[in-house]
Design an enzyme around this catalytic site. Structure first.
Site, PDB file in Angstrom:
ATOM      1  N   HIS A   2     -10.988  -4.213   9.428  1.00  0.00           N
ATOM      2  CA  HIS A   2     -11.572  -4.144   8.086  1.00  0.00           C
ATOM      3  C   HIS A   2     -12.916  -3.415   8.109  1.00  0.00           C
ATOM      4  O   HIS A   2     -13.732  -3.618   7.222  1.00  0.00           O
ATOM      5  CB  HIS A   2     -11.806  -5.551   7.512  1.00  0.00           C
ATOM      6  CG  HIS A   2     -10.561  -6.294   7.166  1.00  0.00           C
ATOM      7  ND1 HIS A   2      -9.726  -6.816   8.117  1.00  0.00           N
ATOM      8  CD2 HIS A   2     -10.014  -6.622   5.974  1.00  0.00           C
ATOM      9  CE1 HIS A   2      -8.715  -7.437   7.522  1.00  0.00           C
ATOM     10  NE2 HIS A   2      -8.857  -7.332   6.226  1.00  0.00           N
ATOM     11  N   GLU A  13       0.811  -1.226   0.000  1.00  0.00           N
ATOM     12  CA  GLU A  13       0.000   0.000   0.000  1.00  0.00           C
ATOM     13  C   GLU A  13       0.843   1.274   0.000  1.00  0.00           C
ATOM     14  O   GLU A  13       0.516   2.241  -0.682  1.00  0.00           O
ATOM     15  CB  GLU A  13      -0.968   0.011   1.187  1.00  0.00           C
ATOM     16  CG  GLU A  13      -2.116  -0.980   1.049  1.00  0.00           C
ATOM     17  CD  GLU A  13      -1.747  -2.383   1.487  1.00  0.00           C
ATOM     18  OE1 GLU A  13      -0.601  -2.593   1.946  1.00  0.00           O
ATOM     19  OE2 GLU A  13      -2.597  -3.288   1.360  1.00  0.00           O
TER      20      GLU A  13
END
Lengths: 331, 337
Positions: free
Chosen positions: B138, B69
């Site tokens: 998440h 990322e």
């Protein structure tokens, strides 16, 4: 049979005029850094700065084959890269002085000098911050079908940042036209690279990303020029990235707060004896590209350019404080 | 003649499809637009938003990135700085934390640090929010974090129409834009105009007019607030519901005008209540002349002061729901039961 050409790589590869210009820019870097230090001592510049005195060959030799369309990304120790890429020292001093005429209109200072129009995507205050950005610039060139390459400067400290590893991996899997130039000046602030890095040479990391890696004497102009030349040729041919490690040394401390407690005077003097400018100049004289008078003229020209740059900065207007939020977004 | 075009009138699609349509339109119009992200190619993205785009545009423009990322976001920043218009998809908004350096130190600041001499027209897409049983790493709603960063624009579409229009507006914007998409909204359907249109960045929208109470909400909370507003009608409370749409910049004028009219304010958001969107909007009202119009204290409804839990009952309890929003409104009228 023609006699073998025993001159160093750079001298047999680049035209005399280009070599003299390289020497001129190296002197300009040295005098610029000294000028910046002097201005700081006299209270004309605030903040901090990271000087690259002693690393001039690494900056200049890595930029020998770059055009304005080619890109560089730089580091907190980036003044030399800017000058090597062709920056104007007056506008650089103006930025140090926080003036509106500076490269960043006084908003960036020493750690953010950039000139996107001439391919300098900027110094960076974050160690490793420029690495993924350099890969992105190389991706643009590839996607837009341009022949441009990106030279990504970073220090030994950055090689232990995650961004280094992620950037090298992506550059390799996509075969992007980027050359990673590590300027290993032996210390990340005070921490020795030999302590902080698990491999003996930072170029050893290249193997993990299936790219060529080479370590050269970063104070030897021609050695750096040769290594980067091959890496750039590879990048332009679509063969992907390379990692070049230039072993060098900063004569000054990390920044203005450094009291040199982690290294000895003897070590500093030993490296000062390997002055990259003196070595390059001696090579040019030895091979008849320059005589002593010519070298003296180049050196004097750098002194004058720096003095003029400081005067330009002093005389320049400061930004209007009502414009503190200007440039946050497009206008 | 102003006859309604039946094709247009019936043009409904899901939020995910609307985002996909925006990306496809942009890619057709501009070869500089590229998609980057994890598993966005043949897999179609974790939430299937990029489904089939790799078949249409090829792997050079729909680029699967490694699970990197920080590097991926940084490559997108560098590409944006040099001529591409990347749309980088974080698989979950939670993973943006791995890329904070590039988002906050680089993308947001480059234009300013370089004195306006550079632009970073990157778009970050971030599937966000709770309700999927995916637990604490998440399910977060971290949009307010980015509201604190000058240089970024932070959007939260609540409808398919806005999801498409905001993405097209983000691409047209010369600065970095983060779009927080709600995972529970991906399959919701609604009217979506054909062709290219831009949802203005920084403009809130009054989704329901009312006279007694202003509810400012974003993303999925807009739908919950609208449902709560309907239940309040029978109790004689007329709630106005404002869809915030943009956290940065924030639409002061629309919020203040509504509060001046209703005299009551409730802010409903899915992020943790403390230091969140509600604090910003409350302060905005408290610092303005609209404060004088308040007939009751301001009420913030945000997530519990805890990570998002796994157990479905706990997860539901952790964030505002229709019933808690309605109960909040009653408190402002001292009609607590």
């Amino acid at each position: 049979m023609a006699k073998a050409d025993n001159r160093p790589f750079a001298l047999r590869t680049y035209a005399p005029e280009k070599l003299r210009e390289a020497l001129r820019r190296m002197y300009l870097i040295r005098r610029f850094e000294e000028g910046a230090e002097d201005c700081y001592m006299r209270g004309l510049i605030h903040g901090t700065m990271h000087l690259s005195i002693g690393q001039e060959a690494s900056a200049m030799a890595s930029c020998m084959e770059l055009t304005d369309a080619d890109k560089i990304t730089s580091t907190h120790r980036g003044h030399g890269h800017c000058i090597a890429k062709g920056a104007n020292v007056g506008r650089m001093f103006a930025e140090f002085f926080g003036k509106e005429t500076g490269y960043c209109h006084g908003r960036g200072g020493s750690m953010h000098i950039a000139d996107v129009k001439t391919g300098n995507l900027g110094a960076n205050g974050i160690v490793g911050g420029g690495l993924p950005i350099a890969v992105g610039a190389a991706l643009s060139a590839k996607r837009l079908g341009k022949p441009d390459v990106t030279v990504c400067f970073f220090g030994d400290g950055a090689n232990n940042e995650g961004a280094f590893h992620e950037a090298l991996n992506m550059a390799a899997i996509w075969k992007l036209p980027v050359v990673f130039v590590c300027e290993n000046n032996r210390y990340g602030m005070s921490t020795p690279a030999s302590y902080a890095t698990a491999v003996p040479n930072i170029s050893d990391r290249a193997a993990a990303y299936a790219m060529p890696g080479i370590t050269v004497d970063g104070n030897d102009f021609s050695a750096v020029a040769e290594a980067v030349h091959h890496a750039i040729r590879r990048a332009r041919n679509g063969e992907g990235p390379s990692l070049v490690e230039n072993l060098t040394y900063r004569w000054r401390g990390h920044s203005k707060s450094d009291r040199n407690r982690y290294r000895t005077k003897e070590e500093i003097e030993e490296w000062m004896a390997r002055d990259p400018i003196a070595r390059f100049q001696a090579d040019l004289i030895a091979h008849g590209i320059l005589d002593q008078a010519g070298a003296d003229a180049i050196a004097a020209e750098a002194v004058a350019a720096v003095a003029a740059g400081v005067e330009f900065a002093k005389a320049s207007p400061a930004p209007d404080i009502s414009e503190v939020t200007r440039y946050v977004h497009a206008e | 003649m102003n006859a309604i075009n039946p094709e247009t009138a019936l043009r409904t699609m899901s939020y995910a499809e609307a985002i996909r349509e925006a990306m496809a339109l942009a890619m057709e119009a501009d070869p500089a637009v590229v998609l980057m992200g994890e598993d966005i190619g043949v897999y179609g993205g974790a939430f299937q938003v990029t489904l089939d785009l790799i078949e249409r545009f090829g792997p050079d423009r729909v680029m699967d990135t490694p699970i990197s990322e920080l590097g991926g976001a940084g490559v997108a920043v560098g590409a944006a700085l040099t001529g591409l218009k990347p749309i980088y998809e974080f698989q979950f908004s939670d993973f943006a934390m791995l890329a904070m350096e590039q988002i906050v130190n680089q993308a947001a600041k480059l234009r300013y640090m370089l004195g306006g001499e550079a632009a970073v027209p990157v778009v970050f897409r971030l599937p966000s929010g709770s309700g999927t049983g995916a637990a604490a790493q998440h399910s977060q709603s971290i949009e307010a974090w980015f509201g604190h960063v000058p240089g970024l624009k932070v959007l939260q579409p609540s409808t398919p129409e806005d999801a498409k229009g905001m993405l097209l507006a983000a691409l047209a914007d010369p600065d970095p834009v983060m779009i927080f998409e709600h995972k529970l909204l991906y399959k919701t359907r609604g009217h979506v105009p054909a062709g290219r249109y831009l949802t203005p960045i920084g403009k809130a929208l009054v989704r329901r007019t009312g006279t007694d109470l202003t509810i400012v909400a974003g993303s999925i909370m807009v739908h919950r607030a609208l449902e709560a507003a309907e239940t309040l009608v029978a109790e004689g409370i007329s709630a106005e519901v404002i869809d915030l749409r943009s956290i940065r910049p924030i639409d002061h004028a629309t919020i203040l005008a509504s509060v001046r009219k209703t005299g009551r304010l409730m802010v409903v958001y899915e992020g943790v209540k403390a230091f969140g969107v509600g604090a910003e909007i409350s302060a905005l009202v408290a610092e303005s002349d609209a404060f004088d119009y308040l007939d009751a204290p301001i009420l913030r409804l945000g997530a519990a002061d805890a990570p998002v839990p796994y157990n479905p009952d706990l997860e539901r309890a952790a964030v505002p729901q229709v019933d808690t929003i309605a109960a909040g409104a009653r408190r402002l009228f001292r009609r607590e039961v």
